[in-house]
Each structure stands twice: as structure tokens, then as C-alpha cells.
Write a protein that holds these residues in place. Structure first.
Motif, short mmCIF file in Angstrom:
data_model
loop_
_atom_site.label_atom_id
_atom_site.label_comp_id
_atom_site.label_asym_id
_atom_site.label_seq_id
_atom_site.Cartn_x
_atom_site.Cartn_y
_atom_site.Cartn_z
N VAL A 155 34.46 37.85 47.59
CA VAL A 155 33.67 37.59 46.40
C VAL A 155 34.57 37.45 45.18
CG1 VAL A 155 31.64 38.82 47.26
CG2 VAL A 155 33.32 40.03 45.88
N THR A 156 34.01 36.83 44.15
CA THR A 156 34.71 36.72 42.86
C THR A 156 33.89 37.48 41.82
OG1 THR A 156 33.53 34.73 42.23
CG2 THR A 156 35.61 34.43 43.44
N ALA A 157 34.51 37.80 40.71
CA ALA A 157 33.79 38.48 39.62
C ALA A 157 32.64 37.59 39.14
CB ALA A 157 34.74 38.81 38.48
N GLY A 158 32.91 36.31 39.01
CA GLY A 158 31.88 35.38 38.57
C GLY A 158 30.69 35.34 39.50
N GLY A 159 30.95 35.48 40.79
CA GLY A 159 29.87 35.51 41.77
C GLY A 159 28.99 36.75 41.65
N LEU A 160 29.56 37.83 41.13
CA LEU A 160 28.80 39.07 40.98
C LEU A 160 28.04 39.14 39.66
CD1 LEU A 160 31.41 41.61 42.35
CD2 LEU A 160 29.29 40.89 43.46
N TRP A 188 25.06 43.34 32.42
CA TRP A 188 26.52 43.36 32.45
C TRP A 188 27.10 42.00 32.08
CZ3 TRP A 188 27.60 46.07 37.78
CH2 TRP A 188 27.21 47.41 37.69
N LYS A 189 28.27 42.04 31.52
CA LYS A 189 29.05 40.85 31.22
C LYS A 189 30.22 40.78 32.21
CE LYS A 189 27.64 40.33 26.51
NZ LYS A 189 26.29 40.14 26.86
N ILE A 190 30.93 39.68 32.19
CA ILE A 190 32.05 39.48 33.12
C ILE A 190 33.11 40.58 32.97
CG2 ILE A 190 33.31 37.90 31.60
CD1 ILE A 190 33.13 37.49 35.38
N GLN A 191 33.33 41.06 31.74
CA GLN A 191 34.33 42.12 31.53
C GLN A 191 33.92 43.41 32.23
OE1 GLN A 191 32.88 40.36 29.09
NE2 GLN A 191 34.46 39.31 27.93
N THR A 192 32.63 43.70 32.22
CA THR A 192 32.13 44.91 32.88
C THR A 192 32.35 44.81 34.37
OG1 THR A 192 30.45 45.10 31.15
CG2 THR A 192 30.11 46.40 33.16
N VAL A 193 32.01 43.67 34.94
CA VAL A 193 32.19 43.46 36.38
C VAL A 193 33.67 43.56 36.73
CG1 VAL A 193 31.93 41.80 38.26
CG2 VAL A 193 30.08 42.10 36.61
N ASN A 194 34.53 42.94 35.93
CA ASN A 194 35.97 43.02 36.18
C ASN A 194 36.48 44.45 36.16
OD1 ASN A 194 36.70 40.33 36.67
ND2 ASN A 194 36.75 39.87 34.50
N GLY A 203 44.37 30.34 43.06
CA GLY A 203 44.26 29.53 41.84
C GLY A 203 44.09 30.45 40.64
N HIS A 204 43.01 30.22 39.90
CA HIS A 204 42.74 31.06 38.72
C HIS A 204 41.74 32.16 39.02
CE1 HIS A 204 45.03 28.52 36.05
NE2 HIS A 204 44.44 27.46 36.57
N GLN A 205 41.36 32.32 40.28
CA GLN A 205 40.35 33.33 40.63
C GLN A 205 40.97 34.46 41.44
OE1 GLN A 205 37.20 31.43 42.78
NE2 GLN A 205 36.11 30.90 40.92
N ASN A 206 40.40 35.64 41.28
CA ASN A 206 40.72 36.76 42.14
C ASN A 206 39.64 36.85 43.20
OD1 ASN A 206 43.01 37.59 40.74
ND2 ASN A 206 41.84 38.90 39.38
N LEU A 207 40.05 36.92 44.46
CA LEU A 207 39.11 37.08 45.57
C LEU A 207 39.19 38.51 46.07
CD1 LEU A 207 39.86 33.79 47.55
CD2 LEU A 207 38.03 34.21 45.89
#
Length: 84
Positions: free
Chosen positions: A22-27, A37-43, A61-65
Motif C-alpha cells: 500500500v501507499t500513503a495516498g491509497g490509505l 486525516w490528512k496525508i501527513q497524519t497517515v505518513n 519512484g516517488h512513492q513509498n510502498l
């Protein structure tokens, strides 16, 4: 094995039941409306879960999996043992 907070457990349950990795964006979509929640919270939560050893992270790439290292069954068993 460390105990998860309620929020960390919610993220892990979502990951355990979904497609991996999964990626943070996916969550964000899963938790944006229900918890605000915002993306920073999920991260932040993903970083904590990685530090606790529940997830591993690899860069693509630019994503963390993020991938699971502790299964739900393993966590539940550890929680049961600590409760008893």
C-alpha cells in the motif's frame, strides 16, 4: 511485540484486509472522511508502524510502498498472550 494504538490498529486492519503493498495516498481515501486525516497524519502512522516492525517500506519512484511484516493472526496471538 509492541501494542498498537487504536489508530495504528485501524490502519493495520485496513492493510491486512486489502491489497498489498500500500501507499500513503491509497490509505488517505479510507481514513479522510471517517477520521478527518490528512496525508501527513497517515505518513506519521506509517512511519511509526515501520519503526515498530509491523511494516517494511521500499521506495518505488516517488512513492513509498509499505508491506506487512506481522500478520493479523500473529498480532492477535501476541495480544492474547499479553492479556493472559
Amino acid at each position: 511485540m509492541q501494542k498498537l494504538s487504536d489508530s495504528e490498529l485501524a490502519i493495520m486492519q485496513h492493510i491486512w484486509r486489502g491489497a498489498r503493498p500500500v501507499t500513503a495516498g491509497g490509505l488517505v481515501g479510507a481514513f479522510c472522511e471517517s477520521r478527518g486525516w490528512k496525508i501527513q497524519t497517515v505518513n506519521t502512522f506509517l512511519t511509526r508502524l515501520t519503526e515498530k516492525g509491523f511494516l517494511t517500506v521500499r521506495k518505488q519512484g516517488h512513492q513509498n510502498l509499505y508491506s506487512v511484516t506481522v500478520s493479523e493472526a500473529q498480532y492477535r496471538a501476541a495480544e492474547t498472550r499479553s492479556f493472559l
